[in-house]
Design an enzyme around this catalytic site. Structure first.
Site, PDB file in Angstrom:
ATOM      1  N   CYS A   1       0.821  -1.208   0.000  1.00 53.45           N
ATOM      2  CA  CYS A   1       0.000   0.000   0.000  1.00 53.45           C
ATOM      3  C   CYS A   1       0.858   1.261   0.000  1.00 53.45           C
ATOM      4  CB  CYS A   1      -0.942  -0.003   1.201  1.00 53.45           C
ATOM      5  SG  CYS A   1      -0.107  -0.108   2.796  1.00 53.45           S
ATOM      6  N   THR A   2       2.016   1.192   0.665  1.00 53.39           N
ATOM      7  CA  THR A   2       2.899   2.353   0.724  1.00 53.39           C
ATOM      8  C   THR A   2       3.548   2.610  -0.626  1.00 53.39           C
ATOM      9  OG1 THR A   2       3.371   2.014   3.065  1.00 53.39           O
ATOM     10  CG2 THR A   2       4.949   3.341   1.814  1.00 53.39           C
TER      11      THR A   2
END
Length: 428
Positions: free
Chosen positions: A199-200
């Site tokens: 997600c990062t």
């Protein structure tokens, strides 16, 4: 041609710690030095230093094996190569450079532009000592277990001198199959690969590494579906670098360089030439002592730290009873009852002391899951979704293999915990 008088004096003056000084023979020692056959594995930063050192220390019959070709990024530390050599075999170019530079007609260096796994056992049987300058953990595990196999099955003991560097740090060690701890015993000492949340890297990158991982994990598969990224292909690395650089510019992130890109995708720390020289010297010193018996060899692990100061620490690394190569005890692993076989495989792949990338598992006389050949993979893949408690009995032994490693890891499974996934039960 270089005069070997300085080497003769080293052999003549027996070391004060020599345990067998009363039967030591300087002429025999010098003869052993010149008649021994040594294999160097790897012609990179360490390998170049090692090959140079051995060639100038009286060894006459040296073989060197490396599957890689020379890249532009190698030239800052792999000093046997020049710009005109880019794209050529590392082993062949290194051999040609040393032979021309030293000019000793008695020196024989044989290059092999191959993977170490492509050479048969007769090839490895022919050496008195093998010295490794590899940056691949998988390759080091392969040669380690191969030499242990020769020792246990044929009583042929070939010492392995292994060197490794990471930035300003390094290590050298002497492995005597069946007598000392082996490379497999120390897997848990190796640095674990750094991972970043998907997600990062997909939504909120903050570091240059996030941008490189985005290009590697997400964008590559999008642009080249079904094609495996080759970190040794300069064109593919360049694409990865430019893609990550563009991504970084979009988020105002600085620091994406070609060398960092190469380090992230190959999971390596940039090498320091001086560290390579120190570790290569230590490794060659041990090879010299093994062949000549002029002084006791390293027992058996030397660590070097040059980032904060100049510090070395030597100790005897103990053998592990549950080592997959040199141990005789099975490794014990706790398994949750609600785990599926797929979850168990994920767990063993993530363990630092196991590090198998494509494992196959058997229990008793049945296959739990076989990653190859395709026919067996098709026949056993249904087990991946089954619960472990239904596939094995408590305390049952599982044998784990990997097609890339000539080892069989014995694991005793202990079932524990609840029958159902606690998180699923809580949500319900």
């Amino acid at each position: 041609m270089r005069n070997l008088s300085s080497i003769q004096s080293l052999v003549t003056n027996v070391g004060q710690f020599n345990e067998y000084s009363d039967i030591y023979s300087a002429p025999d020692s010098f003869q052993a030095l010149q008649s021994s056959k040594v294999l160097v594995i790897g012609a990179g930063g360490l390998g170049c230093e090692i090959l140079k050192n051995l060639s100038m220390t009286g060894f006459r019959d040296i073989h060197i094996i490396d599957m890689d070709t020379i890249d532009l990024s190698n030239l800052n530390r792999q000093f046997l190569f020049r710009y005109a050599d880019i794209g050529k075999s590392k082993a062949e170019v290194a051999t040609k450079f040393i032979l021309e530079r030293i000019g000793n007609p008695d020196l024989k260096i044989t290059p092999h532009f191959k993977k170490i796994q492509e050479m048969n056992l007769d090839f490895y049987r022919s050496f008195q000592v093998i010295i490794s300058g590899l940056d691949s953990i998988e390759a080091r595990r392969w040669i380690n277990s191969t030499l242990y196999g020769l020792a246990e099955q044929e009583n042929i003991i070939i010492p392995l001198v292994d060197g490794g560097t990471e930035g300003f740090r390094g290590q050298s060690r002497v492995i005597i199959p069946t007598l000392t701890s082996c490379f497999e015993c120390s897997l848990d000492l190796l640095s674990a690969q750094t991972t970043y949340p998907v997600c990062t890297i997909a939504n909120t990158p903050r570091l240059p590494e996030h941008c490189i991982e985005w290009a590697s994990q997400l964008e590559w598969n999008k642009q080249f579906p079904g094609q495996k990224f080759d970190a040794d292909d300069p064109d593919q690395v360049e694409w990865m670098y430019q893609t990550a650089k563009t991504r970084a510019a979009e988020f105002g992130i600085e620091g994406v360089t070609r060398s960092l890109t190469l380090g992230v995708v190959k999971n390596i720390i940039p090498a320091i030439a001086s560290t390579n020289a120190i570790i290569a010297a230590s490794c060659c010193n041990e090879v010299f002592k093994i062949i000549t018996s002029v002084n006791p060899i390293l027992d058996n692990y030397m660590m070097y730290s040059g980032d904060d100061s100049i510090f070395t620490y030597t100790y005897s690394y103990a053998r592990k009873q549950n080592c997959a190569v040199c141990g005789n005890a099975a490794k014990k692993i706790a398994v949750q009852k609600w785990w599926t076989l797929q979850q168990f495989i994920h767990e063993i792949k993530s363990k630092q002391e196991i590090q198998m990338t494509n494992p196959s598992l058997t229990s008793g006389d049945k296959f739990l899951y076989m990653s190859s050949p395709p026919e067996l993979e098709e026949a056993t893949k249904a087990n991946l979704s089954k619960k472990m408690r239904g596939l094995i009995n408590p305390g049952e032994e599982i044998v784990i293999t990997d097609p890339n490693l000539p080892i069989s890891l014995r694991v005793i499974v202990h079932l524990e915990g609840d029958d159902d996934d606690p998180e699923f039960s809580l949500q319900a």
